[in-house]
Design an enzyme around this catalytic site. Structure first.
Site, PDB file in Angstrom:
ATOM      1  N   HIS A 222       0.798  -1.234   0.000  1.00 37.32           N
ATOM      2  CA  HIS A 222       0.000   0.000   0.000  1.00 37.32           C
ATOM      3  C   HIS A 222       0.829   1.282   0.000  1.00 37.32           C
ATOM      4  O   HIS A 222       0.275   2.363  -0.072  1.00 37.32           O
ATOM      5  CB  HIS A 222      -0.963   0.021   1.193  1.00 37.32           C
ATOM      6  CG  HIS A 222      -0.261   0.302   2.495  1.00 37.32           C
ATOM      7  ND1 HIS A 222       0.475  -0.647   3.146  1.00 37.32           N
ATOM      8  CD2 HIS A 222      -0.158   1.423   3.234  1.00 37.32           C
ATOM      9  CE1 HIS A 222       0.984  -0.127   4.233  1.00 37.32           C
ATOM     10  NE2 HIS A 222       0.628   1.128   4.323  1.00 37.32           N
TER      11      HIS A 222
HETATM   12  C1  UD1 Z   1      -2.281   5.377   6.142  1.00 35.03           C
HETATM   13  C2  UD1 Z   1      -0.984   5.831   6.783  1.00 35.03           C
HETATM   14  C3  UD1 Z   1       0.090   4.765   6.591  1.00 35.03           C
HETATM   15  C4  UD1 Z   1      -0.399   3.409   7.050  1.00 35.03           C
HETATM   16  C5  UD1 Z   1      -1.691   3.084   6.333  1.00 35.03           C
HETATM   17  C6  UD1 Z   1      -2.256   1.755   6.737  1.00 35.03           C
HETATM   18  C7  UD1 Z   1      -0.564   8.247   6.777  1.00 35.03           C
HETATM   19  C8  UD1 Z   1       0.258   9.300   6.160  1.00 35.03           C
HETATM   20  N1  UD1 Z   1      -0.468   7.042   6.176  1.00 35.03           N
HETATM   21  O1  UD1 Z   1      -2.059   5.314   4.735  1.00 35.03           O
HETATM   22  O2  UD1 Z   1       1.224   5.123   7.353  1.00 35.03           O
HETATM   23  O3  UD1 Z   1       0.591   2.443   6.769  1.00 35.03           O
HETATM   24  O4  UD1 Z   1      -2.627   4.111   6.647  1.00 35.03           O
HETATM   25  O5  UD1 Z   1      -3.431   1.492   6.059  1.00 35.03           O
HETATM   26  O6  UD1 Z   1      -1.216   8.477   7.767  1.00 35.03           O
HETATM   27  N2  UD1 Z   1      -9.545   4.679   2.218  1.00 35.03           N
HETATM   28  C9  UD1 Z   1     -10.718   3.977   2.180  1.00 35.03           C
HETATM   29  N3  UD1 Z   1     -11.270   3.607   3.390  1.00 35.03           N
HETATM   30  C10 UD1 Z   1     -10.710   3.896   4.583  1.00 35.03           C
HETATM   31  C11 UD1 Z   1      -9.508   4.609   4.592  1.00 35.03           C
HETATM   32  C12 UD1 Z   1      -8.931   4.993   3.403  1.00 35.03           C
HETATM   33  O7  UD1 Z   1     -11.266   3.691   1.138  1.00 35.03           O
HETATM   34  O8  UD1 Z   1     -11.270   3.518   5.631  1.00 35.03           O
HETATM   35  C13 UD1 Z   1      -8.930   5.072   0.913  1.00 35.03           C
HETATM   36  C14 UD1 Z   1      -9.261   6.487   0.507  1.00 35.03           C
HETATM   37  O9  UD1 Z   1      -9.403   6.512  -0.884  1.00 35.03           O
HETATM   38  C15 UD1 Z   1      -8.017   7.257   0.899  1.00 35.03           C
HETATM   39  C16 UD1 Z   1      -6.930   6.219   0.697  1.00 35.03           C
HETATM   40  O10 UD1 Z   1      -7.520   4.972   1.051  1.00 35.03           O
HETATM   41  O11 UD1 Z   1      -7.829   8.396   0.136  1.00 35.03           O
HETATM   42  C17 UD1 Z   1      -5.708   6.469   1.540  1.00 35.03           C
HETATM   43  O12 UD1 Z   1      -6.063   6.610   2.930  1.00 35.03           O
HETATM   44  P1  UD1 Z   1      -5.125   7.457   3.927  1.00 35.03           P
HETATM   45  O13 UD1 Z   1      -5.578   7.330   5.312  1.00 35.03           O
HETATM   46  O14 UD1 Z   1      -5.001   8.840   3.361  1.00 35.03           O
HETATM   47  O15 UD1 Z   1      -3.709   6.801   3.762  1.00 35.03           O
HETATM   48  P2  UD1 Z   1      -3.281   5.272   3.738  1.00 35.03           P
HETATM   49  O16 UD1 Z   1      -2.705   4.973   2.412  1.00 35.03           O
HETATM   50  O17 UD1 Z   1      -4.350   4.361   4.253  1.00 35.03           O
END
Ligand code: UD1
Length: 376
Positions: A222
């Site tokens: 990821h």
């Molecule tokens: C975040 C953390 C990362 C961690 C990861 C674990 C930061 C900078 N990054 O990254 O360190 O390893 O979580 O998962 O804090 N989304 C969904 N559903 C959710 C959450 C997210 O669909 O419940 C999708 C959304 O499109 C979102 C994308 O995932 O834009 C990324 O989510 P985000 O929390 O911004 O970062 P992660 O890549 O999950």
């Protein structure tokens, strides 16, 4: 006369939840003992809502018995600035109303830095659990979060010796730094017996690969640097598809990665993509795996604690103990390196590894020992 001492425990994203669980349980368990020493120990849990899908959040609260959050900030997704700013604005309101004595943040996600910065500016003390880890790669959002959080924390709880060295080098006063072990491994050790229970049943998609007696691998990917661009993801994917010719691979897919795989039109025979799974399903899958391939931070530690070989598709790790004495192979992203480590592991010649010092299931208790000293 007892005096109230209020701790606000912050959880935001999936990798936070397994770290918050043992701290919440230890806080609950300490209430009475604290009362005997004149402290009316109170705590609240704030969920920022950085992760919000049921299978990215709720399932962990349910399976790990984390108390329902007292406050839910519901910030959701956004750019880094948007998400961090929304958390800060919402958390500031909570702090102004609740006025805790201490905010405890865990890990390195955006919620960690947003809440520690908000608290510190309001004069509330901050404790950082999992402090001191450094990848020395400022291209990683997590490295920025870690460095900023550590720079302003009052108490820094460290999982491995490298973290102690990094903090000393950065000039953090030694009396603020505590090597306590790993709260995520507290959760792992507490739950590993649950999946060994004959009553435990993995979900159907997990059982289809992991519960039928054959060898298999588990994959998670990821990191933006690995998945966001076709030029990065396609060669990695090709190497994993090659490994999948030897063993079937279970791939619980993070939402950001699923979108990219579809957009780039990637396809891999032998790689079974499923929705993100809960904690117990994942532990079951990883514990029985012949190898794990990942770019996650936490899985590098969990595989070392379980003695399962791990191929980490990154150029660096902030958790060097997993490579130095554990079961982790840091291969970088070159397909030949990923394949060579995977072949070594599948031939039975993989690292056996030992579990790092203090990863013994008691990290949260050590943290509480320190917090209670400072509460007096
Ligand atoms: C975040 C953390 C990362 C961690 C990861 C674990 C930061 C900078 N990054 O990254 O360190 O390893 O979580 O998962 O804090 N989304 C969904 N559903 C959710 C959450 C997210 O669909 O419940 C999708 C959304 O499109 C979102 C994308 O995932 O834009 C990324 O989510 P985000 O929390 O911004 O970062 P992660 O890549 O999950």
């Amino acid at each position: 006369m007892t005096r109230p001492y209020t701790i606000c425990l912050v959880a935001g994203a999936r990798p936070n939840f397994m770290k918050v669980a043992p701290i919440a349980h230890a806080l609950q368990a300490r209430k009475n003992a604290a009362g005997l020493t004149g402290i009316d120990l109170r705590f609240s849990i704030v969920h920022t809502g950085q992760h919000y899908d049921v299978n990215m959040s709720d399932v962990f609260f349910r399976e790990l018995g984390i108390p329902t959050p007292d406050r839910h900030l519901e910030v959701g997704s956004g750019s880094h600035a948007e998400q961090t700013a929304r958390i800060m604005i919402a958390f500031e309101k909570v702090l102004l109303e609740d006025r805790p004595d201490l905010v405890v943040v865990v890990g390195d996600v955006n919620s960690t830095v947003a809440c520690s910065l908000t608290a510190k500016k309001l004069g509330v003390r901050v404790a950082h659990v999992e402090a001191g880890l450094r990848s020395f790669d400022m291209g990683m959002p997590e490295e920025i979060n870690r460095k900023l959080t550590d720079a302003i924390s009052d108490l820094l709880f460290v999982t491995e010796e490298s973290g102690m060295r990094n903090l000393r080098t950065e000039g953090v006063p030694v009396e603020r730094i505590f090597l306590v072990g790993n709260v995520m491994i507290d959760t792992l050790l507490r739950n590993v017996t649950r999946i060994e229970d004959p009553e435990f049943a993995p979900s159907d998609p997990v059982r289809a690969i992991c519960g039928i007696g054959g060898r298999y691998g588990v994959l998670t990917l990821h990191r933006p640097s690995n998945v966001d661009h076709r030029e990065a993801l396609a060669p990695i994917w090709g190497a994993i598809a090659e490994v999948a010719r030897q063993v079937p691979i279970l791939f619980p897919v993070h939402p950001r990665t699923r979108g990219k795989i579809a957009a780039f039109g990637l396809d891999g025979t032998g790689i079974t993509m499923i929705e993100p799974v809960g904690y117990l399903d994942m532990l079951y899958a990883v514990k029985g795996a012949a190898l794990v391939i990942t770019d996650s931070g936490g899985l590098q530690e969990e595989t070392t604690a379980l003695g399962v070989p791990c191929v980490t598709i990154r150029e660096n790790t902030e958790r060097p103990v997993t490579v130095d004495i554990g079961t982790n192979y840091l291969t970088g992203t070159r397909p030949e390196a990923i394949l060579s480590a995977s072949r070594e592991i599948l031939s039975g010649e993989g690292k056996k590894g030992v579990v790092p010092p203090l990863w013994d299931g008691h990290a949260a208790e050590r943290i509480l020992d320190v917090l209670m000293r400072f509460a007096k």
